[in-house]
Motif scaffolding. Structure first.
Motif, PDB file in Angstrom:
ATOM      1  N   ASP A  23     -37.244  44.168 -22.798  1.00 56.20           N
ATOM      2  CA  ASP A  23     -37.777  43.659 -21.534  1.00 56.20           C
ATOM      3  C   ASP A  23     -37.821  42.138 -21.474  1.00 56.20           C
ATOM      4  O   ASP A  23     -37.929  41.572 -20.396  1.00 56.20           O
ATOM      5  CB  ASP A  23     -39.210  44.169 -21.328  1.00 56.20           C
ATOM      6  CG  ASP A  23     -39.235  45.567 -20.745  1.00 56.20           C
ATOM      7  OD1 ASP A  23     -38.153  46.188 -20.651  1.00 56.20           O
ATOM      8  OD2 ASP A  23     -40.327  46.045 -20.397  1.00 56.20           O
ATOM      9  N   ASN A  27     -34.181  43.944 -19.450  1.00 61.01           N
ATOM     10  CA  ASN A  27     -34.666  45.056 -18.619  1.00 61.01           C
ATOM     11  C   ASN A  27     -35.831  44.713 -17.699  1.00 61.01           C
ATOM     12  O   ASN A  27     -36.291  45.564 -16.948  1.00 61.01           O
ATOM     13  CB  ASN A  27     -35.066  46.249 -19.493  1.00 61.01           C
ATOM     14  CG  ASN A  27     -33.891  46.879 -20.201  1.00 61.01           C
ATOM     15  OD1 ASN A  27     -34.004  47.309 -21.326  1.00 61.01           O
ATOM     16  ND2 ASN A  27     -32.744  46.930 -19.554  1.00 61.01           N
ATOM     17  N   SER A  60     -31.260  47.668 -14.227  1.00 54.64           N
ATOM     18  CA  SER A  60     -30.968  46.734 -15.316  1.00 54.64           C
ATOM     19  C   SER A  60     -29.500  46.358 -15.426  1.00 54.64           C
ATOM     20  O   SER A  60     -29.168  45.333 -16.013  1.00 54.64           O
ATOM     21  CB  SER A  60     -31.460  47.301 -16.645  1.00 54.64           C
ATOM     22  OG  SER A  60     -32.855  47.425 -16.625  1.00 54.64           O
ATOM     23  N   ASP A 125     -26.512  48.799 -19.239  1.00 51.81           N
ATOM     24  CA  ASP A 125     -27.243  48.043 -20.241  1.00 51.81           C
ATOM     25  C   ASP A 125     -27.234  48.767 -21.588  1.00 51.81           C
ATOM     26  O   ASP A 125     -26.937  48.184 -22.616  1.00 51.81           O
ATOM     27  CB  ASP A 125     -28.668  47.718 -19.768  1.00 51.81           C
ATOM     28  CG  ASP A 125     -29.465  48.929 -19.330  1.00 51.81           C
ATOM     29  OD1 ASP A 125     -28.866  49.992 -19.026  1.00 51.81           O
ATOM     30  OD2 ASP A 125     -30.712  48.841 -19.269  1.00 51.81           O
TER      31      ASP A 125
END
Lengths: 195, 195
Positions: A23, A27, A60, A125
């Motif tokens: 993240d 993401n 993402s 991703d």
């Protein structure tokens, strides 16, 4: 891509032996310079293939798909995970089960933006068991377009998706392949990943 | 931005007197060069403000936020519309009602990526009644960060959002302001929009 692997090691959070959270740069928060380098790297690896469109899945995949499409000089499309009010009919649809999110989504793209003239680079991703890639391939095949290859930022080499796609003869390029997340330790495959 | 307005006229589809579909270059298929120019234009308009982060909402805000953040040299963050398995706690959350989609979403960002040191540019594809912008502003305020401004690609000037935000003293920059979609005709405001 050494910079990507460095980011994964420094900022990735291993949540279990099969889940890593990125993240901090991919993401949720985006490192825009890394996204640009990812786009340039994918463009380099696929530039000879006559790609006409980059197809990804929200959310993402969008930033790296934007950068890859920009480098290749073609449009990008993001498949949606459910239908919106302004996009009801005239769709190719498929189903994708996410083990991480424990849900099945219907994914769709408009028939307006993919035809049998297209040669499509699929980008995502993560590649784990290959469910998302399979759904995206299904959309491309429904349109009559052809698959140029699959571009993956992080492949979980300890899951089956990459092997299954490559066995079908699909060119899969993963910028980082994880061989293991056991013991909360991030290990990369050293073969098959150019830097 | 003349190129954006040209795209809206040539490729936008007016669905009603309040809804225009721009799936051909912004909300589904992406024109990566236009996204780049949008990012550069926003960066130009906000570059003196000491921005540390660009905040948008998935999914359509992601590509222009990536390009704006790249031009400004700062990270981007996209708020998520619902919680995922890998992002459960440690969140700032708000609610956003979408009149187009007729649904209310909880939006959230991780507390990890916004602090009271941040000066945040909020970016979204559309500004209509301002619900999404309000939700994003709420997230920023919860974190203690400050708002540098709001960057909008297409503002519906015939709805209230832009006026309400500007009345609060927030710098709002919209690249194209629609004054009307009546009779399926796209009309732009000529004031307040530099090209």
């Amino acid at each position: 891509m050494d910079r990507l692997k460095k980011k994964i090691i420094e900022e990735g959070k291993v949540l279990s032996s099969s889940v890593i959270k990125v993240d901090a740069f991919l993401n949720h928060q985006l490192d825009p310079v890394l996204m640009k380098e990812i786009g340039e790297e994918f463009a380099k690896r696929f530039k000879e293939l006559g790609i006409t469109k980059v197809l990804t899945l929200e959310s993402s995949g969008i930033a790296p798909a934007q950068m890859t499409a920009l480098s290749l000089g073609v449009p990008a499309i993001f498949a949606r995970k459910k239908k919106s009010l302004t996009m009801k009919d005239h769709l190719y649809t498929s189903k994708v089960h996410s083990f991480t999110k424990q849900e099945t989504n219907e994914i769709s793209i408009s028939k307006d933006f993919m035809t049998d003239d297209d040669h499509v680079l699929i980008l995502d991703d993560f590649l784990a068991n290959g469910q998302a890639a399979k759904g995206l391939i299904d959309l491309v095949e429904q349109s009559g377009a052809s698959i140029a290859g699959v571009a993956i930022i992080i492949e979980k080499g300890f899951q089956d998706g990459g092997r299954l796609l490559r066995r079908q003869g699909i060119k899969v390029e993963s910028l980082a392949i994880l061989s293991s997340l056991e013991d909360r330790t991030i290990t990369f495959e050293t073969q098959g990943v150019s830097s």
